[in-house]
Design an enzyme around this catalytic site. Structure first.
Site, PDB file in Angstrom:
ATOM      1  N   LYS A 108       0.854  -1.277  -0.103  1.00  0.00           N
ATOM      2  CA  LYS A 108       0.020   0.169  -0.169  1.00  0.00           C
ATOM      3  C   LYS A 108       0.753   1.354   0.024  1.00  0.00           C
ATOM      4  O   LYS A 108       0.373   2.228  -0.060  1.00  0.00           O
ATOM      5  CB  LYS A 108      -0.931   0.037   1.115  1.00  0.00           C
ATOM      6  CG  LYS A 108      -1.909  -1.238   1.118  1.00  0.00           C
ATOM      7  CD  LYS A 108      -3.461  -0.649   1.519  1.00  0.00           C
ATOM      8  CE  LYS A 108      -4.167  -1.955   1.159  1.00  0.00           C
ATOM      9  NZ  LYS A 108      -3.747  -3.475   1.622  1.00  0.00           N
TER      10      LYS A 108
HETATM   11  C1  LIG Z   1      -4.333  -4.573   0.704  1.00  0.00           C
HETATM   12  C2  LIG Z   1      -3.651  -5.725   0.579  1.00  0.00           C
HETATM   13  C3  LIG Z   1      -3.791  -6.791  -0.195  1.00  0.00           C
HETATM   14  C4  LIG Z   1      -5.026  -6.616  -1.028  1.00  0.00           C
HETATM   15  O1  LIG Z   1      -4.983  -5.731  -2.118  1.00  0.00           O
HETATM   16  P1  LIG Z   1      -6.391  -5.153  -2.829  1.00  0.00           P
HETATM   17  O2  LIG Z   1      -5.583  -3.998  -4.025  1.00  0.00           O
HETATM   18  O3  LIG Z   1      -7.494  -4.685  -2.044  1.00  0.00           O
HETATM   19  O4  LIG Z   1      -6.839  -6.476  -3.631  1.00  0.00           O
HETATM   20  C5  LIG Z   1      -3.082  -7.760  -0.325  1.00  0.00           C
HETATM   21  N1  LIG Z   1      -2.183  -8.041   0.591  1.00  0.00           N
HETATM   22  C6  LIG Z   1      -1.662  -7.011   1.449  1.00  0.00           C
HETATM   23  C7  LIG Z   1      -0.472  -7.261   2.254  1.00  0.00           C
HETATM   24  C8  LIG Z   1      -2.495  -5.806   1.668  1.00  0.00           C
HETATM   25  O5  LIG Z   1      -2.066  -4.990   2.470  1.00  0.00           O
END
Ligand SMILES: *Cc1c(COP(=O)(O)O)cnc(C)c1O
Length: 461
Positions: A108
């Site tokens: 993120k």
């Molecule tokens: C948010 C997140 C995901 C999922 O990603 P999306 O874009 O919501 O599909 C997967 N792994 C981790 C570690 C995350 O923080």
């Protein structure tokens, strides 16, 4: 570049409007009116330069290209690896794309770091101050705190469920030492946090009084920023690629689709959304029915999502950009808790290159152990959902790229349980333990949170 809503009843806006608003006023999500065609990365082109080119194509006149370059350079200087999303090989035909070299060890950061730069830039230019709010079950709050700490034109209010996030996750949010970041530990669960934020946005008067906005997975800038690493890996590995994307809200997988639409991938597009036991997305792809399920707790908490929000953008494309059909589907879903997808969308979806599959809790735990035995490396439980599914895919003449969405050290308890060995904390997480944590306990009530935000707004203006 103009942005339109997937539900077709909001006026179009520019990049700045789409970014700062988050959700469109008709409840839809913003998408670009057309997909720009963008040249793939040149040999040796730096990540931040590619990011600037791609984001500039989406920003149009809202941000001059030279300014975007500066913003991207600043955002990606905060990563501990100069390649930002380096590749590591784990099988003769498969790679991990490591997206966890940012300040809070999860993917993120890749989007949040640049979003904070873009927000601060746009707000400064228009002379506004904005109150950004975010309800988090763990990862998003930390990424937002790290990105917005010290922003000149924005305050950030994070709501996390008290004692329901891991210590490391909490420390990433609470140790920024920055007065523009407020951490509220809500005496409730994540759903309470989310409901409070949602209700706050329902109060138009309050929203405009404090200039409230949100940063979450539906922000278009986030999707655009994530398409950059798909372009990078394509340029590095060449040939047709198959992506396996550990998925929750489907933002990451959608970014791959967007990269393909913008001409950044060669050899067609193939990606699988690997979901955990919360298999709403897999059901959607496999049965064509969107149904409301409740989320269950799994070893990969960042993917414990029951309604994958970015699916709406994909549905918009699959239905031939028929906003009316999208609106009807979501209206039915809202009223009945279930809706079949339009037939035309289903048949297009089947040849879109995107699919979804679910991995169980036991398979996830086993995979972490197996992966370590085979490579000597520990992976996080989210990444393990991806590598497990990658092994199940039929042999094909493609290279497989699994997105590693977080570092093992961000989920030390789960990784230790699976492998018998505690992951090593990188230095940037180790230092958190020595810092002072600042957060405030708060009742799970809209009134209490509103009052706290109003108090902060009065002080910071
Ligand atoms: C948010 C997140 C995901 C999922 O990603 P999306 O874009 O919501 O599909 C997967 N792994 C981790 C570690 C995350 O923080």
């Amino acid at each position: 570049m103009k942005y339109i809503s997937t539900r077709g009843q909001a006026p179009s806006t520019d990049f700045a409007g789409a970014c700062l608003a988050g959700l469109a006023p008709d409840g839809g999500l913003y998408v670009p009116e057309t997909f720009p065609q963008i040249a793939p990365p040149a040999k040796g082109e730096a990540y931040h330069d590619v990011a600037a080119r791609i984001l500039s194509a989406f920003a149009g006149d809202a941000i001059p290209a030279d300014d975007m370059k500066v913003l991207c350079k600043r955002a990606y200087a905060n990563f501990s690896h100069q390649c930002v999303a380096p590749l590591t090989q784990w099988r003769p035909d498969a790679w991990l794309m490591e997206l966890h070299h940012g300040p809070t060890l999860a993917f993120k950061d890749v989007a949040m770091q640049i979003i904070a730069q873009i927000y601060d830039y746009l707000l400064g230019k228009s002379g506004q101050r904005m109150m950004i709010t975010c309800a988090t079950s763990g990862d998003t709050g930390g990424a937002a705190a790290a990105a917005f700490a010290g922003a000149k034109h924005a305050d950030l209010v994070i709501l996390h469920p008290h004692e329901r996030v891991s210590p490391v996750q909490r420390m990433f949010m609470t140790t920024t030492g920055s007065p523009n970041v407020i951490n509220l530990a809500v005496d409730g669960d994540f759903d309470d946090c989310q409901a409070i934020v949602k209700d706050m946005f329902g109060d138009r008067e309050f929203v405009s009084a404090v200039n409230l906005s949100g940063v979450n997975s539906i922000n278009w800038a986030r999707v655009a920023a994530q398409s950059v690493y798909y372009a990078m890996v394509q340029a590095s590995l060449g040939g047709p690629l198959r992506f396996v994307v550990p998925s929750g809200n489907m933002g990451d997988a959608l970014a791959g689709y967007v990269a393909a639409r913008c001409g950044l991938l060669s050899g067609g597009f193939e990606a699988v959304c690997a979901v955990n036991a919360n298999d709403a997305l897999a059901r959607l792809f496999n049965t064509g029915v969107m149904a409301r399920l409740s989320a269950v707790a799994t070893p990969s908490p960042a993917m414990d999502i029951s309604v994958p929000s970015n699916f709406e953008r994909f549905l918009f494309e699959m239905s031939g950009r028929d906003a009316e059909a999208v609106r009807q589907a979501y209206d039915t879903y809202k009223q009945a808790g279930e809706t079949p997808l339009p037939e035309v969308a289903m048949s297009r979806l089947k040849c879109s290159g995107l699919s979804a599959a679910s991995v169980s809790n036991a398979e996830t735990m086993e995979e972490m152990k197996r992966f370590e035995a085979e490579t000597g490396w520990q992976i996080c439980p989210h990444t393990a959902v991806g590598t497990f599914h990658a092994r199940r895919l039929p042999d094909a003449d493609v290279k497989t790229v699994v997105l590693a969405t977080a570092a093992a050290s961000k989920f030390p308890e789960t990784v230790e349980e699976a492998t018998g060995r505690k992951p090593v904390m990188p230095a940037r997480a180790e230092v958190l333990y020595a810092r002072e944590e600042v957060f405030e306990r708060i009742a799970p009530s809209l009134a209490a949170v509103r009052a706290r935000i109003e108090q902060h707004a009065a002080r910071s203006r």
